[in-house]
Every structure is written in C-alpha cells, then in structure tokens.
Motif scaffolding. Structure first.
Motif, short mmCIF file in Angstrom:
data_model
loop_
_atom_site.label_atom_id
_atom_site.label_comp_id
_atom_site.label_asym_id
_atom_site.label_seq_id
_atom_site.Cartn_x
_atom_site.Cartn_y
_atom_site.Cartn_z
N ASN A 31 0.61 -1.11 0.02
CA ASN A 31 -0.08 -0.01 -0.10
C ASN A 31 0.92 1.12 -0.02
O ASN A 31 0.56 2.13 -0.63
N CYS A 32 1.88 1.09 0.92
CA CYS A 32 2.79 2.46 0.76
C CYS A 32 3.56 2.64 -0.43
O CYS A 32 3.66 3.80 -0.73
N ARG A 33 3.88 1.48 -1.25
CA ARG A 33 4.52 1.85 -2.34
C ARG A 33 3.71 2.29 -3.16
O ARG A 33 4.01 3.11 -4.21
N GLU A 34 2.27 1.81 -3.27
CA GLU A 34 1.24 2.44 -4.25
C GLU A 34 0.95 3.85 -3.87
O GLU A 34 0.95 4.79 -5.05
N PHE A 35 0.81 4.22 -2.71
CA PHE A 35 0.49 5.56 -2.29
C PHE A 35 1.84 6.42 -2.76
O PHE A 35 1.43 7.70 -3.15
N GLU A 36 3.11 5.86 -2.52
CA GLU A 36 4.32 6.85 -2.81
C GLU A 36 4.32 6.96 -4.41
O GLU A 36 4.46 8.15 -4.82
N ALA A 37 4.15 5.79 -5.08
CA ALA A 37 3.76 6.39 -6.54
C ALA A 37 2.78 7.03 -6.97
O ALA A 37 2.98 8.02 -7.90
N SER A 97 -3.78 15.52 -0.25
CA SER A 97 -4.74 14.46 0.29
C SER A 97 -4.05 13.23 0.16
O SER A 97 -3.89 12.52 1.07
N SER A 98 -3.29 13.00 -0.91
CA SER A 98 -2.31 11.75 -1.10
C SER A 98 -1.36 11.70 -0.25
O SER A 98 -0.86 10.49 0.32
N ILE A 99 -0.59 12.90 0.11
CA ILE A 99 0.39 12.89 0.90
C ILE A 99 -0.08 12.44 2.44
O ILE A 99 0.38 11.60 3.24
N GLN A 100 -1.21 12.85 2.82
CA GLN A 100 -1.95 12.51 4.02
C GLN A 100 -2.30 11.15 4.25
O GLN A 100 -2.02 10.50 5.07
N THR A 101 -2.73 10.56 3.11
CA THR A 101 -3.16 9.39 3.00
C THR A 101 -1.88 8.34 3.10
O THR A 101 -1.77 7.14 3.82
N LEU A 102 -0.76 8.74 2.26
CA LEU A 102 0.54 8.02 2.56
C LEU A 102 1.00 7.85 3.98
O LEU A 102 1.41 6.93 4.41
#
Length: 160
Positions: A31-37, A97-102
């Motif tokens: 999940n973290c790799r996907e959010f980072e991407a 928002s994506s950074i917060q989710t990450l």
C-alpha cells in the motif's frame, strides 16, 4: 510442566500469528509503495502543469507585446490564467490528500511492523523454551538410563 503436545500446539498458533502479521505487514508495505507512486505521479503532473502554465503565460505575454490585446483576447488570457490557477489548486489539493493518505499508511505500516516483530519474538522465545525442554528431557533420560545401569550392576553384584 507444560506437556510437549501443548507446547507444539502453542508453537503452531504462534507460527500462524507470526505469518499473519508478516502478511499484514507485506500488504501495508505494498500500500505504501502504491501511495508513494501516486504521490510521485501527482508531483510530476503538478510540475508539468506549472511548466505548461508558464509557457502559456509567456506566449500570451509575447502575443500582447506584438500587438495590443482587444477585449476578447484579454478576457481569453484572463480565463486561461484562471483555468491554470484552478487546475493547479486542484492538483495541490489532490497531492496534499495523497500525502496525508501516505502518512497514514506509513503509520499503519509501522504498527504492523511492530506487531510482526512482537509475534516473531514470542515465537522465538517459545522455540527456545522447546529447545530447553528437549535438553532437559534428554538429561533426564540420561540420568534415568544411568540409574537403571547402576541398579542393574548392584543387582548383579548381589546375585554373585
């Protein structure tokens, strides 16, 4: 003392819990790799948008230097600038928002890593207990064999 069967069952359970914790950790790492991407993709989109907006603004500015802008051209220029600003704001909001989710996923990953480490330590402690118990049983068996040997010598010596 705990029976061998109980220890074996407990070991099965600990191994299962360790495996499940490891799987949960691996899923969270994915999940973290996907959010980072995704964050990286948004960052690239933002950078590309900013570059294109600067190019459009420069082209409009140069166009205005070559000939005076009429009301329609000026309105179009203002609309282009407003559209660029709105699109940039939307990208910035998505990125935030994506950074917060990450960050939330990273916290969850850390929690899963802690849980996995805890489970692994518990499993290894039980493995050590089993090793000690096996060693104690071997020593006890050796003592019993030695005692039986001594008793059989005494018994033979008494028969003579």
């Amino acid at each position: 003392m705990t029976s061998q069967r109980q220890l074996d069952r407990l070991m099965q359970l600990r191994c299962q819990r360790t495996r499940l914790a490891e799987e949960a950790l691996a899923a969270e790492q994915r999940n973290c790799r996907e959010f980072e991407a995704h964050c990286q993709t948004l960052g690239q989109a933002l950078e590309q948008h900013q570059h294109q907006a600067v190019q459009r603004e420069q082209a409009l500015f140069e166009q205005g230097e070559q000939r005076p802008l009429n009301a329609e051209d000026l309105a179009g220029w203002q609309q282009t600038l407003a559209d660029d600003a709105a699109h940039q704001e939307a990208l910035l909001e998505q990125q935030a928002s994506s950074i917060q989710t990450l960050r939330a996923a990273e916290r969850e990953r850390e929690s899963r890593a802690t849980e996995w480490a805890h489970r692994l330590r518990a499993q290894r402690a039980l493995e050590q207990l089993q090793t000690y118990q096996g060693q104690a049983q071997a020593i006890e068996a050796e003592r019993l064999a030695e005692l039986e040997m001594e008793e059989s010598r005494i018994g033979r010596a008494g028969e003579v």
